[in-house]
Design a protein around this motif. Structure first.
Motif, PDB file in Angstrom:
ATOM      1  N   GLY A 124      82.347 -41.524 -26.054  1.00  0.00           N
ATOM      2  CA  GLY A 124      82.452 -42.839 -25.904  1.00  0.00           C
ATOM      3  C   GLY A 124      81.574 -43.714 -26.375  1.00  0.00           C
ATOM      4  O   GLY A 124      82.112 -44.786 -27.327  1.00  0.00           O
ATOM      5  N   LYS A 125      80.502 -43.189 -26.706  1.00  0.00           N
ATOM      6  CA  LYS A 125      79.306 -44.023 -27.741  1.00  0.00           C
ATOM      7  C   LYS A 125      80.113 -44.156 -29.030  1.00  0.00           C
ATOM      8  O   LYS A 125      79.989 -45.258 -29.732  1.00  0.00           O
ATOM      9  CB  LYS A 125      78.125 -43.575 -27.690  1.00  0.00           C
ATOM     10  N   HIS A 126      80.622 -43.190 -29.472  1.00  0.00           N
ATOM     11  CA  HIS A 126      81.066 -43.054 -30.862  1.00  0.00           C
ATOM     12  C   HIS A 126      82.249 -44.055 -30.941  1.00  0.00           C
ATOM     13  O   HIS A 126      82.379 -44.992 -32.149  1.00  0.00           O
ATOM     14  CB  HIS A 126      81.681 -41.499 -31.190  1.00  0.00           C
ATOM     15  N   MET A 127      83.228 -44.048 -30.099  1.00  0.00           N
ATOM     16  CA  MET A 127      84.372 -45.149 -30.114  1.00  0.00           C
ATOM     17  C   MET A 127      83.997 -46.380 -29.895  1.00  0.00           C
ATOM     18  O   MET A 127      84.296 -47.310 -30.836  1.00  0.00           O
ATOM     19  CB  MET A 127      85.275 -44.609 -29.043  1.00  0.00           C
ATOM     20  N   GLU A 128      83.149 -46.625 -29.112  1.00  0.00           N
ATOM     21  CA  GLU A 128      82.356 -48.026 -28.923  1.00  0.00           C
ATOM     22  C   GLU A 128      81.626 -48.619 -30.244  1.00  0.00           C
ATOM     23  O   GLU A 128      82.009 -49.747 -30.602  1.00  0.00           O
ATOM     24  CB  GLU A 128      81.481 -48.084 -27.706  1.00  0.00           C
ATOM     25  N   ALA A 129      80.960 -47.810 -30.910  1.00  0.00           N
ATOM     26  CA  ALA A 129      80.186 -48.318 -32.041  1.00  0.00           C
ATOM     27  C   ALA A 129      81.211 -48.245 -33.109  1.00  0.00           C
ATOM     28  O   ALA A 129      80.880 -49.206 -34.039  1.00  0.00           O
ATOM     29  CB  ALA A 129      79.027 -46.937 -32.420  1.00  0.00           C
ATOM     30  N   LEU A 130      82.233 -47.605 -33.227  1.00  0.00           N
ATOM     31  CA  LEU A 130      83.182 -47.760 -34.430  1.00  0.00           C
ATOM     32  C   LEU A 130      83.884 -49.077 -34.101  1.00  0.00           C
ATOM     33  O   LEU A 130      84.143 -49.934 -34.952  1.00  0.00           O
ATOM     34  CB  LEU A 130      83.984 -46.637 -34.405  1.00  0.00           C
TER      35      LEU A 130
END
Length: 425
Positions: A124-130
């Protein structure tokens, strides 16, 4: 190293290079038994157990034997005379110690929470950061760099081992990590031996960990893996069964559901987080845009979940269902042995020599887009939701540097759970 094995290896220099001929069907039990006998010079019953599962041991003995023949025995027999194969005995015993210790550590992990909560927090953090990194591109909040998008992502959610200006930091981090792991995993006498420790660090770090990170962070590799998993999940028998068989199958499914809801996993650690609060659910919500498409239904679902999670019986039921799905369907001997077999096929395609030929790499943008499209089609067949944002999910694996950062975050999560001592180091 002190000797731990009781078997003696038959000396036959031709065995190491003898092509496999007249073999039974590949990967059958008979084939693996014959392969293992050729690799070690003894029957599998004489080898130490790597795990508590004979099915997994069959695959592990074959993979480890091929590794040792390719990278160890090929040079060792030219520099030392070892008629009884004591060096091979010691290496196999050391590997058996490592794998059994690793299995015991894995049994203490709450895999339901790790796979359905902690892992999806990272994703989830990966998708939000991207998404945020893409939004910042071209604005005053963006980092002025040649690789603007990647630099933005690394500033928001990057792993500290991945730095655009210091690429050698990843190698340094890997070396330090492997040294710490070997100190915890090796027996005391081997941990105190520089030779034993360096050998284990080289095998685990250079041959395994480095290859995993380098090969699995290419976008086309990840898309092909997603495609393969999706296709395996969407396979259904096409033959139409008689009504009585369908009724019988339905009854069995009901029985499985009842068993999943009522069985008790007393040996598993109690979940630290309520099942209804696992990160997998908001992750799916963002992927499907459920709250935006159906706001009223989303309010009803979240309100109902908030009320039900106050009930201990409901939480116990949900925990049982997830534990059954994870431990009885996913983390099984068959699944793990299939993963080891797939790794052997990649590294030793003919079960003779390590695959040193270059991997297939898409040469054009069109080829790359075709691989991505095939993965999207395979995912759509599994979830068949008209609002599933598969394009955004697959697009998050576009850049290798970002994938490396994500991979290291996932590896850190896994290693911290397997080796809690790393937190203190």
């Amino acid at each position: 190293m002190s000797s731990r094995l009781k078997y003696r290896r038959r000396r036959n220099d031709k065995d190491d290079t003898k092509p496999l001929c007249d073999q039974p069907q590949r990967d059958s039990p008979e084939y693996l038994q014959k392969l293992i006998a050729e690799l070690y010079g003894v029957q599998q019953e004489s080898l130490p157990a790597f795990t508590s599962s004979s099915t997994v041991d069959n695959e592990l003995h074959a993979l480890v034997g091929l590794f040792l023949r390719q990278f160890v025995l090929g040079w060792y027999k030219n520099v030392a005379f070892d008629e009884n194969g004591e060096f091979l005995n010691e290496i196999v015993a050391l590997i058996a110690h490592l794998t059994r210790d690793l299995q015991q550590r894995c049994l203490r992990i709450d895999w339901s929470q790790l796979l359905l909560d902690d892992l999806f927090v990272v994703l989830g953090k990966h998708m939000e950061a991207l998404r945020e990194a893409k939004t910042r591109v071209g604005t005053k909040f963006s980092i002025q760099d040649e690789n603007e998008l990647i630099a933005n992502y690394l500033s928001l959610n990057g792993h500290f081992a991945i730095q655009l200006d210091t690429p050698e930091r990843e190698r340094q981090y890997m070396q330090v990590l492997v040294k710490k792991l070997m100190k915890m995993m090796l027996p005391n006498e081997e941990a105190e031996s520089n030779l034993s420790r360096m050998f284990a660090e080289t095998i685990f770090g250079d041959l395994i960990l480095r290859n995993v990170v380098e090969n699995l962070t290419d976008n086309f590799m990840l898309w092909n893996m997603i495609k393969a998993v999706s296709e395996a999940s969407s396979r259904r028998p096409k033959t139409k069964r008689p009504f009585f068989e369908q009724l019988s199958a339905g009854s069995r499914q009901v029985g499985h559901i009842v068993a999943y809801c009522t069985s008790v996993f007393s040996s598993k650690p109690a979940p630290q987080t309520l099942v209804t609060q696992y990160a997998v659910f908001p992750f799916i919500n963002r992927l499907v845009h459920f709250s935006n498409r159906y706001p009223l239904a989303h309010v009803v679902v979240t309100t109902t979940a908030a009320l039900l999670q106050k009930s201990k019986k409901f939480n116990h039921l949900c925990s049982n269902v997830l534990n059954n799905l994870i431990y009885n369907r996913l983390l099984t001997s068959e699944t793990i042995s299939s993963a080891v077999r797939a790794l052997r096929h990649i590294m030793f395609p003919t079960d003779e020599y390590f695959n040193t030929t270059p991997r297939y790499v898409p040469q054009t943008t069109q080829e790359l887009e075709e691989i991505k499209l095939n993965a999207k089609i395979a995912m759509d067949k599994v979830f068949f939701h008209p609002y599933l944002d598969t394009e955004s999910f697959l697009g998050s694996f576009e850049h290798k540097t970002i994938n490396k950062s994500l991979m290291w975050n996932i590896l850190d999560l896994l290693l911290i759970n397997v080796f809690p001592e790393l937190k203190e180091m």
